[in-house]
Design an enzyme around this catalytic site. Structure first.
Site, PDB file in Angstrom:
ATOM      1  N   ARG A  91      -8.609  -0.065   4.361  1.00  0.00           N
ATOM      2  CA  ARG A  91      -7.627   0.863   3.788  1.00  0.00           C
ATOM      3  C   ARG A  91      -6.351   0.130   3.425  1.00  0.00           C
ATOM      4  NH1 ARG A  91      -5.477   4.850   7.582  1.00  0.00           N
ATOM      5  NH2 ARG A  91      -4.133   5.049   5.798  1.00  0.00           N
TER       6      ARG A  91
ATOM      7  N   ARG B 202       1.034  14.673  13.041  1.00  0.00           N
ATOM      8  CA  ARG B 202       1.571  14.438  11.705  1.00  0.00           C
ATOM      9  C   ARG B 202       1.613  15.692  10.813  1.00  0.00           C
ATOM     10  NH1 ARG B 202      -0.808   8.789   9.559  1.00  0.00           N
ATOM     11  NH2 ARG B 202       1.088   8.861   8.352  1.00  0.00           N
TER      12      ARG B 202
ATOM     13  N   ASP C 187       4.555   0.596  11.988  1.00  0.00           N
ATOM     14  CA  ASP C 187       3.335  -0.020  11.432  1.00  0.00           C
ATOM     15  C   ASP C 187       3.178  -1.489  11.846  1.00  0.00           C
ATOM     16  OD1 ASP C 187       2.960   2.422  10.256  1.00  0.00           O
ATOM     17  OD2 ASP C 187       3.347   1.770   8.198  1.00  0.00           O
TER      18      ASP C 187
ATOM     19  N   LYS D   1       0.837  -1.207   0.000  1.00  0.00           N
ATOM     20  CA  LYS D   1       0.000   0.000   0.000  1.00  0.00           C
ATOM     21  C   LYS D   1       0.874   1.261   0.000  1.00  0.00           C
ATOM     22  CE  LYS D   1      -1.518   1.677   4.055  1.00  0.00           C
ATOM     23  NZ  LYS D   1      -1.369   3.064   4.482  1.00  0.00           N
ATOM     24  N   ASN D   2       1.832   1.308   0.915  1.00  0.00           N
ATOM     25  CA  ASN D   2       2.596   2.547   1.076  1.00  0.00           C
ATOM     26  C   ASN D   2       3.530   2.829  -0.099  1.00  0.00           C
ATOM     27  OD1 ASN D   2       1.245   3.057   3.395  1.00  0.00           O
ATOM     28  ND2 ASN D   2       2.925   2.532   4.787  1.00  0.00           N
TER      29      ASN D   2
ATOM     30  N   CYS E  40      -4.322  12.979  12.695  1.00  0.00           N
ATOM     31  CA  CYS E  40      -5.121  11.747  12.584  1.00  0.00           C
ATOM     32  C   CYS E  40      -4.985  10.994  13.892  1.00  0.00           C
ATOM     33  CB  CYS E  40      -4.721  10.922  11.377  1.00  0.00           C
ATOM     34  SG  CYS E  40      -3.255   9.952  11.612  1.00  0.00           S
TER      35      CYS E  40
HETATM   36  C1  LIG Z   1       1.443   6.305   3.240  1.00  0.00           C
HETATM   37  C2  LIG Z   1       2.662   6.000   4.015  1.00  0.00           C
HETATM   38  O1  LIG Z   1       3.705   5.692   3.459  1.00  0.00           O
HETATM   39  N1  LIG Z   1       2.552   6.043   5.351  1.00  0.00           N
HETATM   40  C3  LIG Z   1       3.692   5.687   6.182  1.00  0.00           C
HETATM   41  C4  LIG Z   1       4.589   6.897   6.324  1.00  0.00           C
HETATM   42  O2  LIG Z   1       3.807   7.957   6.852  1.00  0.00           O
HETATM   43  P1  LIG Z   1       4.367   9.451   6.800  1.00  0.00           P
HETATM   44  O3  LIG Z   1       5.119   9.663   5.539  1.00  0.00           O
HETATM   45  O4  LIG Z   1       3.219  10.346   7.096  1.00  0.00           O
HETATM   46  O5  LIG Z   1       5.360   9.450   8.028  1.00  0.00           O
HETATM   47  P2  LIG Z   1       6.686  10.300   8.251  1.00  0.00           P
HETATM   48  O6  LIG Z   1       7.862   9.390   8.076  1.00  0.00           O
HETATM   49  O7  LIG Z   1       6.637  11.528   7.436  1.00  0.00           O
HETATM   50  O8  LIG Z   1       6.552  10.697   9.784  1.00  0.00           O
HETATM   51  C5  LIG Z   1       7.528  10.369  10.759  1.00  0.00           C
HETATM   52  C6  LIG Z   1       7.453  11.358  11.892  1.00  0.00           C
HETATM   53  O9  LIG Z   1       7.872  12.636  11.412  1.00  0.00           O
HETATM   54  C7  LIG Z   1       6.918  13.630  11.717  1.00  0.00           C
HETATM   55  N2  LIG Z   1       6.900  14.626  10.626  1.00  0.00           N
HETATM   56  C8  LIG Z   1       6.805  14.207   9.333  1.00  0.00           C
HETATM   57  C9  LIG Z   1       6.759  15.101   8.299  1.00  0.00           C
HETATM   58  C10 LIG Z   1       6.824  16.461   8.590  1.00  0.00           C
HETATM   59  O10 LIG Z   1       6.779  17.339   7.714  1.00  0.00           O
HETATM   60  N3  LIG Z   1       6.925  16.850   9.896  1.00  0.00           N
HETATM   61  C11 LIG Z   1       6.959  15.972  10.927  1.00  0.00           C
HETATM   62  O11 LIG Z   1       7.067  16.352  12.085  1.00  0.00           O
HETATM   63  C12 LIG Z   1       5.595  12.858  11.827  1.00  0.00           C
HETATM   64  O12 LIG Z   1       4.625  13.549  12.579  1.00  0.00           O
HETATM   65  C13 LIG Z   1       6.052  11.570  12.471  1.00  0.00           C
HETATM   66  O13 LIG Z   1       6.138  11.740  13.854  1.00  0.00           O
HETATM   67  O14 LIG Z   1       5.678   6.579   7.184  1.00  0.00           O
HETATM   68  C14 LIG Z   1       5.274   6.229   8.527  1.00  0.00           C
HETATM   69  C15 LIG Z   1       6.541   5.989   9.330  1.00  0.00           C
HETATM   70  O15 LIG Z   1       7.221   4.882   8.866  1.00  0.00           O
HETATM   71  C16 LIG Z   1       4.362   5.004   8.482  1.00  0.00           C
HETATM   72  O16 LIG Z   1       3.877   4.751   9.769  1.00  0.00           O
HETATM   73  C17 LIG Z   1       3.187   5.232   7.536  1.00  0.00           C
HETATM   74  O17 LIG Z   1       2.476   4.027   7.351  1.00  0.00           O
HETATM   75  C1  LIG Z   2      -0.150   4.863   9.273  1.00  0.00           C
HETATM   76  C2  LIG Z   2      -0.372   4.204   8.130  1.00  0.00           C
HETATM   77  O1  LIG Z   2      -0.819   4.757   6.979  1.00  0.00           O
HETATM   78  P1  LIG Z   2      -1.058   6.318   6.642  1.00  0.00           P
HETATM   79  O2  LIG Z   2       0.283   6.974   6.648  1.00  0.00           O
HETATM   80  O3  LIG Z   2      -1.652   6.292   5.265  1.00  0.00           O
HETATM   81  O4  LIG Z   2      -1.978   6.855   7.685  1.00  0.00           O
HETATM   82  C3  LIG Z   2      -0.130   2.746   8.030  1.00  0.00           C
HETATM   83  O5  LIG Z   2      -0.053   2.246   6.892  1.00  0.00           O
HETATM   84  O6  LIG Z   2      -0.014   2.078   9.074  1.00  0.00           O
END
Ligand SMILES: CC(=O)N[C@H]1[C@@H](OP(=O)(O)OP(=O)(O)OC[C@H]2O[C@@H](n3ccc(=O)[nH]c3=O)[C@H](O)[C@@H]2O)O[C@H](CO)[C@@H](O)[C@@H]1O
Ligand SMILES: C=C(OP(=O)(O)O)C(=O)O
Length: 432
Positions: A407, A130, A315, A22-23, A125
């Protein structure tokens, strides 16, 4: 809303086929916005999030053709052809973005291709606040002018984005993906330091290279991207889902069963497999994927800390907590990525699990038996962790609000039932 009913206690045995990640798919699909030629994605999973991304791309003007794989009943191995011949709309509206945070991944490509984008802020969320500040700061470093207006990220750039030296202060998967896509069409070289090394990021980078991008350091913490004037179409196959793999590995372990996960990428499972092995579970590579066997084995408690890849994935945290609840020892599970990712704890407690949360850590005291209960799923991985707990519990478990599950898990009941699980979906009635 649909519910899942489980009668626990059966050791699961058989095979489960693993789908595309998915990701990875959620990052690969918006890459189609970078070219007017066709991007064809194979091994696409059949999930609600993929439909949401398809709907978002469609309203940007992307044409799509879905080729079902008849041999697999049209479920797995789907091929989606995406053609963004012309981008007709650069706004990603709130109604679609609020359904799925990964929608923000259209920002980088839209800005790079069209010089402008208006993308709803994803908002917080269930698992944390996030923010996307790191995506925005990096795009600003590349010359984008960004303002926040009425809940929208409003971005534009004069001419092309410019290559920049970006140092992420924190590892961000989505941030790295957005910048990778934007930098592929930027003028000059972009360096991303402290880049996310997740296999889904590498999958996107490999696809971009297949589209003509120049990227070095794929899979490492430093990415060098030499911007090109245009990208072309490509055919690319989505990497197998390591989180789906890990979730079913836990299904084998928690029921003390024996399952072969066909199509799993063993090499991407190191941190999860290390923990499973430490617990006493047998994990081995097979010619078709990997086998997980806990038949007749005692599961020991182990300590777990979530970390960016190659560390243990956040995850998989909830699923391992379910397993630890059935262990014969104690374990400490520390969540370092998201500030609110223990919502499964009170629900597991209702099933007899003995868990106390102290800040970012949960102390799990293994108990011999879980018992079935009515529980509520609060997010995607919490949902699957409650199903896993239900598979091990004595009696009936009803998992409510399973829309989160759809999802990220394709035909979960079917896959588990094929291994002997007593599990069924109770469809929502018209009155609900
Ligand atoms: C669709 C997808 O691929 N989702 C994955 C992606 O989410 P996602 O890409 O949203 O996660 P991030 O790696 O960006 O987030 C990691 C941490 O950094 C923080 N952060 C991130 C961006 C930013 O601009 N500012 C900030 O503070 C977030 O709040 C979080 O605490 O990676 C996460 C961490 O492996 C996984 O749990 C999710 O399943
Ligand atoms: C947190 C997840 O997805 P998303 O970043 O799309 O919320 C997930 O795949 O566990």
């Amino acid at each position: 809303m649909d519910r899942i009913r489980i009668i626990g206690g059966t050791p699961l045995k058989g095979t489960i086929t693993i789908g595309g990640a998915k990701n990875a798919a959620l990052a690969l699909m918006p890459a189609c916005l970078l070219t007017d030629e066709t991007l064809s994605l194979a091994n696409l999973p059949h999930l609600v999030d993929i439909t949401t991304m398809a709907n978002l791309l469609a309203q940007h003007g992307v044409g799509m053709i879905l080729n079902g794989d008849a041999a697999n009943g049209g479920h797995t191995g789907r091929v989606l052809e995406l053609t963004a011949a012309e981008i007709t709309n650069t706004t990603a509206p709130y109604d679609l973005v609020r359904k799925m945070r990964a929608s923000v991944l259209v920002l980088g490509p839209l800005l790079a291709r069209c010089g402008q984008a208006r993308v709803s802020l994803p908002g917080g969320c269930a698992i944390g606040t996030r923010p996307v500040d790191l995506h925005l700061k990096a795009l600003e470093q590349m010359g984008a002018v960004i303002e926040l207006e009425e809940g929208y990220i409003v971005a534009h750039v004069r001419g092309r984005l410019k290559g920049a030296h970006i140092i992420f202060p924190q590892v961000t998967v989505g941030g790295t993906e957005n910048i990778l896509m934007a930098a592929s069409l930027a003028e000059g070289e972009t360096v991303i330091a402290n880049a996310a090394r997740e296999p889904e990021v590498a999958d996107l980078a490999h696809c971009l290279v297949a589209m003509g991008a120049k990227i070095e350091g794929i899979g490492s913490g430093t990415l060098h991207i030499q911007g090109v004037d245009r990208l072309h179409g490509a055919h690319y196959s989505v990497v197998p889902d390591r989180i789906e793999t890990g979730s079913y590995a836990v299904a084998a372990a928690i029921t003390r069963g024996d399952i072969e996960l066909v199509g799993a990428r063993f090499d991407l499972m190191e941190s999860v497999n290390t923990i499973l092995t430490e617990c006493g579970v047998l994990v081995e590579e097979t010619p078709r994927g990997m086998r997980v066997c806990a038949e007749g084995r005692d599961i020991a408690g182990v300590d777990i800390m979530t970390e960016p890849y190659p560390g243990f994935p956040t995850d998989m945290q909830a699923q391992l907590m379910a397993l630890m609840s059935t262990s014969s020892g104690a374990s400490m599970i520390t969540e370092t990525i998201f500030e609110n990712r223990f919502m499964h704890v009170p629900e597991m407690t209702r099933m007899g699990a003995r868990i106390n949360v102290h800040g970012a850590s949960a102390i799990v005291r293994g108990s011999a038996k879980l018992s079935g209960a009515q529980v509520m799923a609060t997010d995607l991985r919490a949902s699957v962790s409650l199903i896993l707990a239900g598979l091990a519990a004595e009696g009936e478990t009803i998992v409510n609000r399973v829309y989160h599950l759809d999802r990220g898990y394709e035909r979960v009941e079917e896959k588990l039932a094929a291994c002997g699980a007593r599990i069924e979906r109770l469809k929502a009635t018209a009155a609900e």
